[in-house]
Write a protein that holds these residues in place. Structure first.
Motif, PDB file in Angstrom:
ATOM      1  N   THR A   1     -12.409   2.425  10.674  1.00 49.83           N
ATOM      2  CA  THR A   1     -12.745   2.080   9.292  1.00 49.83           C
ATOM      3  C   THR A   1     -13.609   3.146   8.632  1.00 49.83           C
ATOM      4  O   THR A   1     -13.587   3.294   7.407  1.00 49.83           O
ATOM      5  CB  THR A   1     -13.472   0.721   9.238  1.00 49.83           C
ATOM      6  N   PHE A   2     -14.357   3.901   9.434  1.00 51.42           N
ATOM      7  CA  PHE A   2     -15.225   4.944   8.889  1.00 51.42           C
ATOM      8  C   PHE A   2     -14.464   6.232   8.591  1.00 51.42           C
ATOM      9  O   PHE A   2     -14.707   6.886   7.566  1.00 51.42           O
ATOM     10  CB  PHE A   2     -16.364   5.234   9.871  1.00 51.42           C
ATOM     11  N   LEU A   3     -13.516   6.597   9.458  1.00 52.01           N
ATOM     12  CA  LEU A   3     -12.813   7.873   9.323  1.00 52.01           C
ATOM     13  C   LEU A   3     -11.381   7.717   8.802  1.00 52.01           C
ATOM     14  O   LEU A   3     -10.978   8.395   7.853  1.00 52.01           O
ATOM     15  CB  LEU A   3     -12.794   8.607  10.665  1.00 52.01           C
ATOM     16  N   ILE A   4     -10.598   6.846   9.432  1.00 52.58           N
ATOM     17  CA  ILE A   4      -9.184   6.734   9.087  1.00 52.58           C
ATOM     18  C   ILE A   4      -8.988   6.057   7.731  1.00 52.58           C
ATOM     19  O   ILE A   4      -8.170   6.498   6.912  1.00 52.58           O
ATOM     20  CB  ILE A   4      -8.409   5.992  10.184  1.00 52.58           C
ATOM     21  N   PHE A   5      -9.738   4.985   7.481  1.00 53.17           N
ATOM     22  CA  PHE A   5      -9.588   4.283   6.189  1.00 53.17           C
ATOM     23  C   PHE A   5      -9.868   5.190   4.987  1.00 53.17           C
ATOM     24  O   PHE A   5      -9.031   5.277   4.074  1.00 53.17           O
ATOM     25  CB  PHE A   5     -10.476   3.039   6.155  1.00 53.17           C
ATOM     26  N   PRO A   6     -11.011   5.896   4.941  1.00 53.14           N
ATOM     27  CA  PRO A   6     -11.220   6.807   3.796  1.00 53.14           C
ATOM     28  C   PRO A   6     -10.168   7.912   3.724  1.00 53.14           C
ATOM     29  O   PRO A   6      -9.781   8.320   2.625  1.00 53.14           O
ATOM     30  CB  PRO A   6     -12.619   7.382   4.053  1.00 53.14           C
ATOM     31  N   ILE A  14      -3.039  -1.266   2.815  1.00 54.27           N
ATOM     32  CA  ILE A  14      -3.078  -2.665   3.266  1.00 54.27           C
ATOM     33  C   ILE A  14      -1.729  -3.088   3.830  1.00 54.27           C
ATOM     34  O   ILE A  14      -1.629  -3.698   4.908  1.00 54.27           O
ATOM     35  CB  ILE A  14      -3.481  -3.585   2.094  1.00 54.27           C
ATOM     36  N   LYS A  15      -0.666  -2.763   3.101  1.00 56.12           N
ATOM     37  CA  LYS A  15       0.688  -3.184   3.481  1.00 56.12           C
ATOM     38  C   LYS A  15       1.099  -2.609   4.844  1.00 56.12           C
ATOM     39  O   LYS A  15       1.517  -3.352   5.746  1.00 56.12           O
ATOM     40  CB  LYS A  15       1.666  -2.724   2.405  1.00 56.12           C
ATOM     41  N   TRP A  16       0.958  -1.300   5.020  1.00 55.63           N
ATOM     42  CA  TRP A  16       1.448  -0.671   6.242  1.00 55.63           C
ATOM     43  C   TRP A  16       0.561  -0.952   7.443  1.00 55.63           C
ATOM     44  O   TRP A  16       1.052  -1.077   8.567  1.00 55.63           O
ATOM     45  CB  TRP A  16       1.635   0.824   6.026  1.00 55.63           C
ATOM     46  N   MET A  17      -0.727  -1.112   7.239  1.00 63.20           N
ATOM     47  CA  MET A  17      -1.597  -1.468   8.354  1.00 63.20           C
ATOM     48  C   MET A  17      -1.310  -2.884   8.849  1.00 63.20           C
ATOM     49  O   MET A  17      -1.385  -3.178  10.046  1.00 63.20           O
ATOM     50  CB  MET A  17      -3.064  -1.340   7.953  1.00 63.20           C
ATOM     51  N   THR A  18      -0.942  -3.773   7.929  1.00 68.74           N
ATOM     52  CA  THR A  18      -0.600  -5.143   8.321  1.00 68.74           C
ATOM     53  C   THR A  18       0.676  -5.163   9.146  1.00 68.74           C
ATOM     54  O   THR A  18       0.756  -5.824  10.193  1.00 68.74           O
ATOM     55  CB  THR A  18      -0.432  -6.033   7.073  1.00 68.74           C
ATOM     56  N   GLY A  51      -9.745  -2.422   3.056  1.00 67.78           N
ATOM     57  CA  GLY A  51      -8.743  -2.224   2.016  1.00 67.78           C
ATOM     58  C   GLY A  51      -8.807  -3.323   0.969  1.00 67.78           C
ATOM     59  O   GLY A  51      -8.837  -3.066  -0.243  1.00 67.78           O
ATOM     60  N   VAL A  52      -8.843  -4.572   1.433  1.00 64.83           N
ATOM     61  CA  VAL A  52      -8.918  -5.709   0.513  1.00 64.83           C
ATOM     62  C   VAL A  52     -10.269  -5.737  -0.194  1.00 64.83           C
ATOM     63  O   VAL A  52     -10.356  -5.981  -1.407  1.00 64.83           O
ATOM     64  CB  VAL A  52      -8.666  -7.029   1.273  1.00 64.83           C
ATOM     65  N   GLU A  53     -11.353  -5.478   0.557  1.00 66.02           N
ATOM     66  CA  GLU A  53     -12.693  -5.502  -0.046  1.00 66.02           C
ATOM     67  C   GLU A  53     -12.854  -4.390  -1.088  1.00 66.02           C
ATOM     68  O   GLU A  53     -13.468  -4.592  -2.139  1.00 66.02           O
ATOM     69  CB  GLU A  53     -13.765  -5.354   1.040  1.00 66.02           C
ATOM     70  N   SER A  54     -12.328  -3.208  -0.807  1.00 64.57           N
ATOM     71  CA  SER A  54     -12.395  -2.117  -1.781  1.00 64.57           C
ATOM     72  C   SER A  54     -11.590  -2.474  -3.024  1.00 64.57           C
ATOM     73  O   SER A  54     -12.017  -2.195  -4.154  1.00 64.57           O
ATOM     74  CB  SER A  54     -11.867  -0.815  -1.173  1.00 64.57           C
ATOM     75  N   PHE A  85       3.352 -11.315   2.324  1.00 66.54           N
ATOM     76  CA  PHE A  85       2.656 -11.432   1.040  1.00 66.54           C
ATOM     77  C   PHE A  85       2.329 -10.064   0.454  1.00 66.54           C
ATOM     78  O   PHE A  85       2.517  -9.828  -0.745  1.00 66.54           O
ATOM     79  CB  PHE A  85       1.361 -12.239   1.196  1.00 66.54           C
ATOM     80  N   PHE A  86       1.833  -9.143   1.280  1.00 68.63           N
ATOM     81  CA  PHE A  86       1.430  -7.835   0.769  1.00 68.63           C
ATOM     82  C   PHE A  86       2.628  -6.987   0.319  1.00 68.63           C
ATOM     83  O   PHE A  86       2.446  -5.973  -0.357  1.00 68.63           O
ATOM     84  CB  PHE A  86       0.615  -7.081   1.810  1.00 68.63           C
ATOM     85  N   MET A  87       3.838  -7.387   0.681  1.00 64.79           N
ATOM     86  CA  MET A  87       5.025  -6.699   0.184  1.00 64.79           C
ATOM     87  C   MET A  87       5.320  -7.081  -1.268  1.00 64.79           C
ATOM     88  O   MET A  87       6.084  -6.406  -1.951  1.00 64.79           O
ATOM     89  CB  MET A  87       6.238  -7.039   1.066  1.00 64.79           C
TER      90      MET A  87
END
Length: 384
Positions: free
Chosen positions: A55-60, A72-76, A112-115, A172-174
């Protein structure tokens, strides 16, 4: 679907799976996969460490190159695929590898959702507490369903409900998302570089706010990892455990539905002070009175120990940070407050649990008491 409703369902979809994973996964590893408490603690602790760096490196990194909704979609969808590998019989090493891979992908959904929520708060004026309460509702539904399923069948039901929940979230995210979350990343945030991190920590009060969040969220390590086992050791049946764990989430739901109304103008420091005191009381009484009845009563304090601490952080970044810093702030929060702090504390908590289950909860005051002191010392100087 309007933006408020989309965010509400997004929180509900993710936190349903979170309600399966967080309280039950250690118990699933011990009861279904035959791991010892120590071995399960190593697996879960390793997963939380990996989650922090992810979450610190890959997410940003991902959000600097594509939109929030694509992340969000592809990580799910990847999470569904990896979770399926838990199904066959597995050795300790295999479970460790799968958990590490799962922890690289699955936790990214949350920041992702929180941002996305933070951006919608700033650009669309949505009510965060109203939508976040649906996350708590999803968590509640998961606790009840898993409790009932394990009482009727066995702990293997935990895994199947996790896979089903992730699949439903992926569907849902699709669907179409708010337009602002589909915008190119440079329109919302700048790429997260070292200068960006330095700039973030140069923001007045942010280092202290982050430290408080790390301490207070990390203090839930014993509860998240050993709450189920604690009640199981007290001979509480599976369905009743689900009901008891739901009490905390019920108070969390009530808190988030009213938070915007009553706390939006409260000082951030006051909220953190309430969270620190409430959290300290919560863990002390579980240690002093290790009974199911007291554990039930302590659940009401979840609105303070978790709810207010989380709401305080979200209020701080939405009011004090520009769009360019939100993703890095959320990544930092998800990595260090929601993952790494709990991961580090999981190892000593497992050792304490083997000595005395109640001691694992008392040990969490090593975080909550310093948090209270930090608030009292810094609130006037930093005026937060």
């Amino acid at each position: 679907m309007n933006n408020q409703r989309w965010l509400s369902i997004s929180f509900l979809a993710f936190f349903f799976t979170w309600g399966v994973f967080v309280p039950y996964w250690t118990g699933w590893l011990t009861n279904e996969k035959g791991m010892s408490v120590k071995a399960a603690s190593i697996i879960m602790g390793a997963g939380m460490v990996v989650r922090a760096f992810s979450t610190f490196l890959i997410f940003p990194y991902l959000t600097s190159r594509t939109s929030y909704i694509r992340v969000i979609k592809w990580m799910t969808l990847l999470s569904v695929v990896i979770a399926i590998f838990y199904i066959p019989e597995s050795t300790f090493t295999t479970l460790l590898i799968i958990t590490v891979l799962f922890s690289i992908v699955y936790p990214i959904i949350l920041p992702g959702v929180e941002s996305g929520a933070s951006v919608l708060m700033q650009k669309e004026r949505i009510h965060y507490g109203k939508s976040r309460s649906f996350g708590s509702i999803g968590y509640t539904i998961a606790l009840l369903l898993v409790g009932g399923a394990t009482a009727i069948w066995n702990e293997q039901a935990i895994l199947y409900m996790m896979i089903a929940g992730l699949a439903a979230a992926g569907i849902f995210f699709m669907r179409p998302a708010p337009a602002v979350l589909n915008e190119l990343p440079e329109k919302l945030v700048h790429p997260v570089e070292k200068a960006g991190i330095r700039s973030l920590f140069a923001t007045k009060g942010f280092p202290v706010i982050m430290l408080l969040a790390i301490l207070l969220q990390g203090a839930h390590a014993s509860y998240y990892n050993y709450g189920y086992l604690f009640l199981d050791d007290l001979d509480v049946n599976g369905f009743t455990i689900g009901v008891i764990l739901n009490i905390a989430v019920l108070f969390e739901i009530i808190f988030f539905t009213q938070a915007d109304r009553f706390l939006s103008n409260m000082r951030i420091s006051t909220m953190f002070l309430l969270a620190g005191v409430g959290s300290t009381v919560r863990w002390v009484i579980i240690f002093l009175f290790p009974t199911a009845a007291i554990f039930v009563l302590s659940q009401g304090l979840h609105a303070l120990s978790f709810g207010i601490a989380h709401y305080a952080f979200i209020q701080y970044i939405s009011k004090n940070l520009p769009h360019s810093k939100i993703a890095s702030a959320q990544g930092f929060y998800a990595a260090f407050a929601m993952s790494l702090s709990a991961a580090i504390l999981t190892f000593p908590a497992g050792y304490l649990y083997d000595l005395s289950p109640g001691a694992a909860f008392l040990g969490m005051t090593v975080c909550t008491i310093p948090a209270v002191v930090i608030v009292l010392v810094t609130r006037k100087r930093l005026a937060y």
